[in-house]
Design an enzyme around this catalytic site. Structure first.
Site, PDB file in Angstrom:
ATOM      1  N   CYS A  86       0.309  -0.866   0.272  1.00  0.00           N
ATOM      2  CA  CYS A  86       0.032   0.223  -0.314  1.00  0.00           C
ATOM      3  C   CYS A  86       0.957   1.261  -0.313  1.00  0.00           C
ATOM      4  CB  CYS A  86      -1.221   0.037   0.743  1.00  0.00           C
ATOM      5  SG  CYS A  86      -2.489   1.048   1.166  1.00  0.00           S
ATOM      6  N   HIS A 167      -3.811  -5.429   1.902  1.00  0.00           N
ATOM      7  CA  HIS A 167      -2.667  -5.584   3.089  1.00  0.00           C
ATOM      8  C   HIS A 167      -2.151  -7.021   3.592  1.00  0.00           C
ATOM      9  CE1 HIS A 167      -2.233  -1.861   3.933  1.00  0.00           C
ATOM     10  NE2 HIS A 167      -3.045  -1.099   3.909  1.00  0.00           N
ATOM     11  N   GLU A 169      -0.216  -9.002   5.186  1.00  0.00           N
ATOM     12  CA  GLU A 169      -0.478  -8.407   7.001  1.00  0.00           C
ATOM     13  C   GLU A 169      -1.283  -8.553   7.956  1.00  0.00           C
ATOM     14  OE1 GLU A 169       0.091  -5.981   5.188  1.00  0.00           O
ATOM     15  OE2 GLU A 169      -0.444  -3.990   5.916  1.00  0.00           O
TER      16      GLU A 169
HETATM   17  N1  GLN Z   1      -4.057   6.481   1.821  1.00  0.00           N
HETATM   18  C1  GLN Z   1      -2.433   6.009   2.381  1.00  0.00           C
HETATM   19  C2  GLN Z   1      -1.737   6.955   0.957  1.00  0.00           C
HETATM   20  O1  GLN Z   1      -1.698   7.766   0.345  1.00  0.00           O
HETATM   21  C3  GLN Z   1      -1.800   4.262   1.326  1.00  0.00           C
HETATM   22  C4  GLN Z   1      -3.143   3.441   2.568  1.00  0.00           C
HETATM   23  C5  GLN Z   1      -2.406   2.556   3.370  1.00  0.00           C
HETATM   24  O2  GLN Z   1      -1.459   2.644   3.070  1.00  0.00           O
HETATM   25  N2  GLN Z   1      -3.259   1.931   3.179  1.00  0.00           N
HETATM   26  O3  GLN Z   1      -0.577   6.947   1.132  1.00  0.00           O
END
Ligand code: GLN
Length: 190
Positions: A86, A167, A169
């Site tokens: 992410c 994710h 994890e």
């Molecule tokens: N919205 C976050 C970002 O722009 C990423 C979201 C996440 O890591 N769950 O960094």
């Protein structure tokens, strides 16, 4: 003993630590988790996890210690395996460490966070529980896809760098963490 570094700037760090430990138990290997806070913590790591969270907050958290810049150097100058989830995937793309472009917060409001079965082809074709939290998107696809939500690419593997917009994890499926540990064994033996 493998040294697995986790960037401790912000976000889902402890869940990754748990998943790495579970993956290590499953593979029956000894792992030391190295919590990376300062540049000097990096030396000697065999693998790296860039957790999810808020990529902007991570950049701010890194400013004093310059941890991120040191990590980009290590990733550029070695073949160290990296798992970026992410926000971690966002950073890899923004740094040009993977060639796949990414767009932050690219799911509409209603779908900002959701769970869905996704398809992966690592280590072979299978389902995976996809957890998406204000996830970014690889809107232009990728030449190196390894995970799909419907038709859309949600995971890429470029060399030893894996970037996932979901994710793993936050699930009890440790296959991606097992990938990282297997790659770390290879990296260490080079
Ligand atoms: N919205 C976050 C970002 O722009 C990423 C979201 C996440 O890591 N769950 O960094």
């Amino acid at each position: 003993m493998l040294e697995v570094g986790i960037a401790m700037l912000q976000g889902a760090r402890h869940e990754h630590i748990f998943s790495i430990k579970e993956a290590a138990r499953k593979l029956n290997i000894n792992v030391n988790i190295r919590e990376l806070r300062k540049s000097k913590d990096i030396h000697g790591i065999d693998a790296l996890v860039l957790p999810g969270g808020e990529s902007t907050a991570m950049k701010i958290a890194s400013k004093n210690e310059d941890l991120l810049n040191s990590l980009w150097e290590v990733i550029s100058n070695s073949n160290i395996p990296v798992l970026g989830t992410c926000a971690g995937a966002i950073l890899l793309s923004q740094q040009g460490l993977i060639s796949t472009p990414i767009v932050r917060n690219a799911f509409g409001r209603q779908k900002e966070s959701f769970q869905s079965k996704i398809r992966i082809d690592y280590p072979h074709d299978d389902d995976f529980p996809g957890v998406f939290i204000r996830a970014p998107r690889f809107l232009e696809g990728s030449k190196n896809p390894i995970a799909w939500f419907g038709e859309e690419v949600v995971g890429v593997l470029e060399g030893k760098k894996m970037a996932l917009t979901f994710h793993p994890e936050l699930t009890n499926d440790y296959r991606f963490h097992e990938w990282l540990l297997n790659e770390a064994i290879e990296f260490k033996s080079q």
